[in-house]
Design a protein around this motif. Structure first.
Motif, PDB file in Angstrom:
ATOM      1  N   ALA A   1      -2.992  15.517   6.622  1.00 26.32           N
ATOM      2  CA  ALA A   1      -3.751  14.884   5.531  1.00 26.32           C
ATOM      3  C   ALA A   1      -3.353  15.464   4.180  1.00 26.32           C
ATOM      4  N   THR A   2      -3.152  14.591   3.206  1.00 30.22           N
ATOM      5  CA  THR A   2      -2.784  15.032   1.855  1.00 30.22           C
ATOM      6  C   THR A   2      -4.016  15.000   0.946  1.00 30.22           C
ATOM      7  N   MET A   3      -3.874  15.636  -0.210  1.00 31.67           N
ATOM      8  CA  MET A   3      -4.994  15.669  -1.166  1.00 31.67           C
ATOM      9  C   MET A   3      -5.314  14.256  -1.674  1.00 31.67           C
TER      10      MET A   3
ATOM     11  N   LEU B   1      -0.800   5.503  -8.876  1.00 34.60           N
ATOM     12  CA  LEU B   1      -0.572   6.563  -7.907  1.00 34.60           C
ATOM     13  C   LEU B   1      -1.252   7.839  -8.410  1.00 34.60           C
ATOM     14  N   ILE B   2      -2.004   8.489  -7.551  1.00 31.97           N
ATOM     15  CA  ILE B   2      -2.521   9.815  -7.917  1.00 31.97           C
ATOM     16  C   ILE B   2      -1.362  10.787  -7.750  1.00 31.97           C
ATOM     17  N   THR B   3      -1.055  11.530  -8.814  1.00 28.55           N
ATOM     18  CA  THR B   3       0.049  12.498  -8.702  1.00 28.55           C
ATOM     19  C   THR B   3      -0.477  13.919  -8.513  1.00 28.55           C
TER      20      THR B   3
ATOM     21  N   LEU C   1     -21.889  23.733   2.095  1.00 27.50           N
ATOM     22  CA  LEU C   1     -22.718  23.617   3.297  1.00 27.50           C
ATOM     23  C   LEU C   1     -22.562  22.208   3.857  1.00 27.50           C
ATOM     24  N   LYS C   2     -22.198  22.143   5.130  1.00 21.04           N
ATOM     25  CA  LYS C   2     -21.998  20.819   5.737  1.00 21.04           C
ATOM     26  C   LYS C   2     -22.910  20.688   6.955  1.00 21.04           C
ATOM     27  N   VAL C   3     -23.799  19.718   6.918  1.00 18.11           N
ATOM     28  CA  VAL C   3     -24.665  19.443   8.071  1.00 18.11           C
ATOM     29  C   VAL C   3     -24.034  18.273   8.823  1.00 18.11           C
TER      30      VAL C   3
ATOM     31  N   ARG D   1       0.850  -1.203   0.000  1.00 13.41           N
ATOM     32  CA  ARG D   1       0.000   0.000   0.000  1.00 13.41           C
ATOM     33  C   ARG D   1       0.879   1.243   0.000  1.00 13.41           C
ATOM     34  N   PHE D   2       0.426   2.284  -0.713  1.00 14.35           N
ATOM     35  CA  PHE D   2       1.043   3.604  -0.559  1.00 14.35           C
ATOM     36  C   PHE D   2       0.600   4.165   0.782  1.00 14.35           C
ATOM     37  N   ILE D   3       1.471   4.952   1.409  1.00 11.87           N
ATOM     38  CA  ILE D   3       1.035   5.696   2.589  1.00 11.87           C
ATOM     39  C   ILE D   3       1.465   7.153   2.428  1.00 11.87           C
ATOM     40  N   ALA D   4       0.539   8.077   2.726  1.00 12.05           N
ATOM     41  CA  ALA D   4       0.848   9.514   2.640  1.00 12.05           C
ATOM     42  C   ALA D   4       0.833  10.078   4.059  1.00 12.05           C
ATOM     43  N   GLY D   5      -0.190  10.843   4.448  1.00 10.88           N
ATOM     44  CA  GLY D   5      -0.245  11.384   5.818  1.00 10.88           C
ATOM     45  C   GLY D   5      -0.460  10.294   6.862  1.00 10.88           C
ATOM     46  N   GLY D   6      -1.047   9.198   6.439  1.00  9.57           N
ATOM     47  CA  GLY D   6      -1.259   8.058   7.331  1.00  9.57           C
ATOM     48  C   GLY D   6      -2.442   8.218   8.284  1.00  9.57           C
ATOM     49  N   THR D   7      -3.184   9.329   8.176  1.00  8.64           N
ATOM     50  CA  THR D   7      -4.239   9.588   9.170  1.00  8.64           C
ATOM     51  C   THR D   7      -5.425   8.637   9.025  1.00  8.64           C
ATOM     52  N   ASN D   8      -5.582   8.020   7.880  1.00  6.23           N
ATOM     53  CA  ASN D   8      -6.624   7.014   7.718  1.00  6.23           C
ATOM     54  C   ASN D   8      -6.034   5.606   7.712  1.00  6.23           C
ATOM     55  N   LEU D   9      -4.981   5.423   6.934  1.00  5.97           N
ATOM     56  CA  LEU D   9      -4.425   4.073   6.776  1.00  5.97           C
ATOM     57  C   LEU D   9      -3.924   3.498   8.114  1.00  5.97           C
ATOM     58  N   ILE D  10      -3.251   4.310   8.908  1.00 13.18           N
ATOM     59  CA  ILE D  10      -2.720   3.790  10.187  1.00 13.18           C
ATOM     60  C   ILE D  10      -3.869   3.369  11.115  1.00 13.18           C
TER      61      ILE D  10
ATOM     62  N   SER E   1     -15.302  12.018   2.343  1.00 13.46           N
ATOM     63  CA  SER E   1     -14.456  13.209   2.113  1.00 13.46           C
ATOM     64  C   SER E   1     -15.271  14.449   1.746  1.00 13.46           C
ATOM     65  N   ASP E   2     -14.978  15.571   2.406  1.00 12.01           N
ATOM     66  CA  ASP E   2     -15.590  16.860   2.038  1.00 12.01           C
ATOM     67  C   ASP E   2     -14.941  17.418   0.781  1.00 12.01           C
ATOM     68  N   MET E   3     -13.609  17.404   0.774  1.00 10.71           N
ATOM     69  CA  MET E   3     -12.845  17.921  -0.359  1.00 10.71           C
ATOM     70  C   MET E   3     -13.332  17.334  -1.687  1.00 10.71           C
TER      71      MET E   3
HETATM   72  C1  LIG Z   1     -11.034  11.938  13.710  1.00 16.43           C
HETATM   73  C2  LIG Z   1     -11.055  12.209  12.227  1.00 16.43           C
HETATM   74  C3  LIG Z   1     -11.982  13.098  11.702  1.00 16.43           C
HETATM   75  C4  LIG Z   1     -12.006  13.355  10.332  1.00 16.43           C
HETATM   76  N1  LIG Z   1     -12.960  14.204   9.809  1.00 16.43           N
HETATM   77  C5  LIG Z   1     -12.997  14.423   8.462  1.00 16.43           C
HETATM   78  C6  LIG Z   1     -13.988  15.262   7.869  1.00 16.43           C
HETATM   79  O1  LIG Z   1     -14.837  15.838   8.553  1.00 16.43           O
HETATM   80  N2  LIG Z   1     -13.964  15.417   6.521  1.00 16.43           N
HETATM   81  C7  LIG Z   1     -13.039  14.812   5.722  1.00 16.43           C
HETATM   82  O2  LIG Z   1     -13.070  14.985   4.500  1.00 16.43           O
HETATM   83  N3  LIG Z   1     -12.108  13.997   6.252  1.00 16.43           N
HETATM   84  C8  LIG Z   1     -12.073  13.797   7.581  1.00 16.43           C
HETATM   85  N4  LIG Z   1     -11.126  12.969   8.122  1.00 16.43           N
HETATM   86  C9  LIG Z   1     -10.308  12.179   7.220  1.00 16.43           C
HETATM   87  C10 LIG Z   1      -8.985  12.784   6.922  1.00 16.43           C
HETATM   88  O3  LIG Z   1      -9.205  13.927   6.141  1.00 16.43           O
HETATM   89  C11 LIG Z   1      -8.264  11.694   6.143  1.00 16.43           C
HETATM   90  O4  LIG Z   1      -7.834  10.739   7.100  1.00 16.43           O
HETATM   91  C12 LIG Z   1      -7.078  12.237   5.367  1.00 16.43           C
HETATM   92  O5  LIG Z   1      -7.493  13.178   4.427  1.00 16.43           O
HETATM   93  C13 LIG Z   1      -6.345  11.099   4.665  1.00 16.43           C
HETATM   94  O6  LIG Z   1      -5.182  11.626   4.069  1.00 16.43           O
HETATM   95  P1  LIG Z   1      -3.765  10.964   4.367  1.00 16.43           P
HETATM   96  O7  LIG Z   1      -2.787  11.687   3.536  1.00 16.43           O
HETATM   97  O8  LIG Z   1      -3.499  10.909   5.838  1.00 16.43           O
HETATM   98  O9  LIG Z   1      -4.047   9.511   3.787  1.00 16.43           O
HETATM   99  P2  LIG Z   1      -3.420   8.092   4.182  1.00 16.43           P
HETATM  100  O10 LIG Z   1      -4.039   7.614   5.447  1.00 16.43           O
HETATM  101  O11 LIG Z   1      -1.932   8.119   4.094  1.00 16.43           O
HETATM  102  O12 LIG Z   1      -3.954   7.215   2.961  1.00 16.43           O
HETATM  103  C14 LIG Z   1      -5.326   6.976   2.747  1.00 16.43           C
HETATM  104  C15 LIG Z   1      -5.445   6.002   1.571  1.00 16.43           C
HETATM  105  O13 LIG Z   1      -5.058   6.630   0.365  1.00 16.43           O
HETATM  106  C16 LIG Z   1      -4.008   5.913  -0.292  1.00 16.43           C
HETATM  107  N5  LIG Z   1      -3.162   6.951  -0.887  1.00 16.43           N
HETATM  108  C17 LIG Z   1      -2.722   8.069  -0.269  1.00 16.43           C
HETATM  109  N6  LIG Z   1      -2.152   8.899  -1.160  1.00 16.43           N
HETATM  110  C18 LIG Z   1      -2.234   8.286  -2.363  1.00 16.43           C
HETATM  111  C19 LIG Z   1      -1.844   8.656  -3.687  1.00 16.43           C
HETATM  112  N7  LIG Z   1      -1.260   9.837  -3.959  1.00 16.43           N
HETATM  113  N8  LIG Z   1      -2.100   7.789  -4.693  1.00 16.43           N
HETATM  114  C20 LIG Z   1      -2.682   6.595  -4.453  1.00 16.43           C
HETATM  115  N9  LIG Z   1      -3.073   6.198  -3.229  1.00 16.43           N
HETATM  116  C21 LIG Z   1      -2.856   7.031  -2.189  1.00 16.43           C
HETATM  117  C22 LIG Z   1      -3.362   5.084   0.796  1.00 16.43           C
HETATM  118  O14 LIG Z   1      -2.806   3.892   0.258  1.00 16.43           O
HETATM  119  C23 LIG Z   1      -4.558   4.779   1.688  1.00 16.43           C
HETATM  120  O15 LIG Z   1      -5.274   3.680   1.172  1.00 16.43           O
HETATM  121  C24 LIG Z   1     -11.066  12.719   9.486  1.00 16.43           C
HETATM  122  C25 LIG Z   1     -10.116  11.852  10.024  1.00 16.43           C
HETATM  123  C26 LIG Z   1     -10.097  11.581  11.382  1.00 16.43           C
HETATM  124  C27 LIG Z   1      -9.063  10.633  11.910  1.00 16.43           C
END
Ligand SMILES: Cc1cc2nc3c(=O)[nH]c(=O)nc-3n(C[C@H](O)[C@H](O)[C@H](O)COP(=O)(O)OP(=O)(O)OC[C@H]3O[C@@H](n4cnc5c(N)ncnc54)[C@H](O)[C@@H]3O)c2cc1C
Length: 332
Positions: free
Chosen positions: A106-108, A215-217, A233-235, A26-35, A167-169
């Motif tokens: 978090a990355t795009m 990979l998304i570039t 608008l976010k509810v 797996r690719f990992i970027a910010g890791g905020t979701n994957l971890i 995702s909101d973005m």
């Molecule tokens: C408590 C909490 C609240 C949150 N609230 C919101 C919210 O209100 N709205 C919202 O939109 N988000 C919310 N998030 C989500 C947060 O925005 C995402 O976790 C973050 O954007 C993920 O980005 P990352 O770079 O950390 O991704 P990672 O965790 O590194 O990766 C996520 C996934 O994307 C893949 N990946 C990453 N980059 C690439 C790439 N360039 N090409 C191919 N694959 C890739 C990875 O393999 C993985 O599967 C919340 C998260 C948490 C933990």
């Protein structure tokens, strides 16, 4: 957590090769979701390819297009002068997501590819077709107040998935006709952002149309004439740090009181950001009014279904569309 190999390439092609055809990579970027997913045992990669050292952080404006690298941070993009000037809707959507700390990590690319927050996807004691294909969907008869109202057939729901994309973005990028730039082993390809995520159908385990090692570039957004006539608008349950129950990205090009162009997309309602094409067409050429916005919202709701606890979304969603359009038109 299972032990894994960790690689940190500095070239795009090396990163793609490192994932290759390995189903456990797996690719990992910010890791905020994957971890999070790894800690809970939902995903157990045996190889992590850290992409943070790839040259994909740039944000620029060239030849009528806003270009954003996949590794640009959500916080940097939301505050960038070119984004605020050219695409304020994207900045609004990014600001509404997560928290300041998370947006700094978090990355795009990661934001677009984050997995659903459906509680049954996270709880391995329950069936979930997305986590374990063929096991069923506990949400259909369970706690489904946050779940889909579009893009799933009610009769087939237990074999499919009623989770929403969080995702909101992505809702703003879908509304703004953004393009996704994708690099794979065979070279680069571009797709419309609206074609990145998929509906669940009979393969709900697949969130997107990407191949495993693609990979998304970056992302590109073409110029438009919406200017400040754009509103996200976010509810949600809390004023911050909460995912959307329903969200709406609305953008209008209004000239001499008439609507020249309109873009509408919703979040929190489907397996992918949900674009309201028919409602957009209905607005074209007509004078701005709340009555018109109500008609458009009603058209947008035509195919909606609900599953009990989320019945309220059938009323909330069209009201949110109207409110977002009123804000975008600045006549609220
Ligand atoms: C408590 C909490 C609240 C949150 N609230 C919101 C919210 O209100 N709205 C919202 O939109 N988000 C919310 N998030 C989500 C947060 O925005 C995402 O976790 C973050 O954007 C993920 O980005 P990352 O770079 O950390 O991704 P990672 O965790 O590194 O990766 C996520 C996934 O994307 C893949 N990946 C990453 N980059 C690439 C790439 N360039 N090409 C191919 N694959 C890739 C990875 O393999 C993985 O599967 C919340 C998260 C948490 C933990």
């Amino acid at each position: 957590m299972k032990a894994f190999q960790y690689l940190r390439p500095s070239k795009v092609q090396d990163a793609i090769r490192a994932v290759g055809s390995d189903p456990g990579a797996r690719f990992i970027a910010g890791g905020t979701n994957l971890i999070d997913l790894m800690k809970r045992g939902i995903v157990s990669p045996d190889k992590l390819v850290d992409i943070n050292h790839l040259p994909l952080k740039k944000i620029s404006y060239q030849s009528g297009r806003l270009k954003i690298g996949a590794l640009a941070l959500n916080s940097e993009v939301a505050a960038h002068p070119a984004v605020l000037q050219k695409q304020p809707l994207l900045a609004q959507a990014l600001h509404s997501g997560a928290s300041g700390q998370l947006r700094n990590m978090a990355t795009m690319g990661g934001n677009a590819l984050q997995r659903t927050r459906c509680p049954y996807f996270y709880d391995t004691a329950f069936p979930c077709n997305k986590r374990k294909p063929g096991s069923g969907c506990a949400a259909v008869e369970g706690i489904n107040r946050m779940h889909s109202i579009f893009g799933v057939e009610k009769a087939n729901a237990t074999q499919s998935c009623i989770a929403v994309h969080p995702s909101d973005m992505s809702v703003a990028l879908a509304a703004l006709d953004a393009e996704v730039i994708i690099q794979g082993q065979g070279g680069e390809r571009r797709i419309a952002f609206t074609d990145l995520h998929r509906l669940p159908g009979n393969q709900p385990e697949l969130d997107t149309t990407l191949e495993r090692n693609e990979l998304i570039t970056g992302f590109e957004i073409p110029d438009n004439d919406f200017g400040m006539h754009a509103h996200y608008l976010k509810v949600r349950d809390r004023a911050s740090f909460a995912f959307a129950i329903v969200s709406v990205a609305a953008a209008l090009d209004v000239k001499e009181g008439k609507i020249n162009a309109a873009r509408l997309a919703m979040g929190g309602v489907a397996h992918k950001p949900w674009r309201l094409f028919e409602a957009e067409r209905h607005l074209l050429g007509k004078p701005v009014s709340e009555a018109l916005f109500r008609q458009a919202a009603a058209l947008g709701m035509r195919d909606a279904v609900s599953f009990g606890q989320n019945d309220y979304k059938l009323r909330m969603a069209p009201n949110a569309v109207v409110q977002a359009l009123l804000h975008a038109a600045a006549i609220e």
